[in-house]
Design an enzyme around this catalytic site. Structure first.
Site, mmCIF file in Angstrom:
data_model
loop_
_atom_site.group_PDB
_atom_site.id
_atom_site.type_symbol
_atom_site.label_atom_id
_atom_site.label_comp_id
_atom_site.label_asym_id
_atom_site.label_seq_id
_atom_site.Cartn_x
_atom_site.Cartn_y
_atom_site.Cartn_z
ATOM 1 C CG HIS A 1 -2.134 -0.871 1.051
ATOM 2 N ND1 HIS A 1 -2.201 -2.139 1.591
ATOM 3 C CD2 HIS A 1 -3.306 -0.687 0.401
ATOM 4 C CE1 HIS A 1 -3.370 -2.680 1.289
ATOM 5 N NE2 HIS A 1 -4.060 -1.829 0.563
ATOM 6 N N GLY A 2 2.030 1.190 0.614
ATOM 7 C CA GLY A 2 2.907 2.363 0.645
ATOM 8 C C GLY A 2 3.911 2.268 1.770
#
Length: 408
Positions: free
Chosen positions: A337-338
């Site tokens: 996701h990051g």
């Protein structure tokens, strides 16, 4: 050189009702052809190309260049490994192919963390979903279940227009079978009926409910939480629920649109959400939430890590092995996701939650005569799971980070 692309109107997938008007009109010939047992391959390819170009038109033209470069990269990696796999099988060659496959996405995810928030020039909308498809092809090629595929099949699968920007994540063999074996008229009429249902449900989710939560409620509740001060307060709890519901309705709406358009094109793209807030435990939740992603990680990360750990006898106890892999699997999902503390902590939180959930299910099986099981306990389990998930979404939202910097 790219003046023509910049001059075109930018048309974001499923972003407004106008998008659907254009799309539905252009899909009419496809519907008529399938009803008469034909697939207009050239026309479908043309429509897909038009909408993909418009998705990256205007000020996003650089993303279109990045997409073209990425597809060339993936074509070289996937076809090179497929050619090698016909002659030999070396795990390090396979690991190298997977590394090269995920390298562009890794660069895209790491760049903001290393450059104070600047995005990578090789990033584009939908890069994650393309990576999942290509890595899946590498995995199935290594397993020997995917032996032959053509350039046109590869491009058609990777660039399938309805799902390119937001999923769901399909599998090559399932998709190709659908594409090459047209549904009969009765089945296709049923698919069209479900497509209409999904479109209307998607409009309710995306353009009404998500709008209410994201635009009408969330800004005011965030403002109150910031004004209240501290990390834990009543408005922050409100943010937790409102953000979580917005996340569901927005993403589920997009998924329903993608599935509906896929059905109209004669492709039964997998369902992505199945009443996730009725889950009785975290494992049940991940069998209902973003199912194509969850099942992808289950098949291509979790199960393979379990096999590697057991083969090398890293842990003597099978339950310890599965517990460690749960945490690794969900942490990797968090990184996907990051590269921020809140995405990573979200992944670790769910990994540890699945370990506890696994222990509790084993405990219940051993003491099934002592632990009551009835409608009340089921409702209570749903209530607990819902609130645990909502807290994880508060972590995921990054709002706690915003609260911290605002107050301290």
């Amino acid at each position: 050189m790219m003046d023509w692309l910049q001059a075109l109107p930018n048309l974001q997938p499923y972003g407004d009702p106008q998008y659907f008007v254009y799309l539905i009109i252009l899909l009419v010939p496809i519907v008529i052809a399938i009803l008469f047992g034909k697939r207009l391959k050239w026309y479908e390819s043309l429509i897909s190309l038009i909408f993909i170009v418009l998705m990256f038109a205007g000020d996003r033209w650089q993303q279109f260049i990045a997409l073209c470069g990425y597809m060339i990269w993936q074509l070289i990696v996937v076809f090179s490994y497929a050619s090698y796999r016909k002659k030999a099988d070396n795990k390090w060659i396979f690991y190298g192919a997977v590394f090269l496959d995920i390298l562009p996405l890794t660069i895209v995810k790491l760049t903001p963390a290393l450059t104070m928030g600047k995005n990578s020039m090789i990033g584009f909308l939908g890069i994650s979903y393309l990576m999942f498809r290509s890595v899946g092809m590498l995995m199935e090629t290594r397993d020997g279940v995917l032996k032959e595929f053509t350039l046109s099949q590869f491009l058609r699968f990777m660039l399938f227009m309805p799902t390119i920007s937001s999923g769901p994540i399909d599998r090559f063999r399932r998709f190709t079978t659908d594409y090459e074996q047209l549904p009969d008229r009765a089945k296709y009429l049923n698919m069209l009926e479900r497509a209409v249902h999904y479109l209307f449900l998607g409009f309710l989710y995306k353009f009404i409910l998500a709008y209410v939560f994201a635009s009408l409620l969330l800004p005011n509740i965030k403002h109150m939480a910031l004004a209240e001060g501290g990390l834990i307060n009543l408005p922050t709890i409100g943010v937790m629920y409102v953000y979580g519901l917005d996340l569901f309705f927005d993403f589920a709406g997009y998924s329903l649109f993608a599935i509906a358009i896929s059905y109209i094109m004669g492709i039964e793209t997998p369902i992505n959400f199945n009443k996730p807030f009725l889950a009785k435990n975290l494992k049940d939740f991940w069998n209902r939430w973003h199912m194509s992603l969850s099942f992808w990680f289950r098949d291509f990360v979790f199960m393979r890590l379990v096999m590697v750990f057991m083969r090398h006898k890293v842990f003597k106890n099978r339950n310890v092995t599965s517990g460690v892999v749960y945490v690794l699997n969900m942490t990797i999902m968090g990184f996907w996701h990051g590269v921020t503390w809140y995405y990573i902590s979200y992944g670790i939180f769910h990994g540890l939650g699945l370990v506890i959930n696994d222990w509790w299910l084993r405990y219940k099986r051993r003491h099934k005569d002592q632990i009551p099981h009835n409608k009340f306990t089921e409702v209570f389990a749903i209530f607990i799971t819902f609130n645990v998930v909502m807290f994880s979404f508060l972590l995921f939202s990054g709002f706690l980070d915003q609260l911290w910097f605002h107050n301290y």
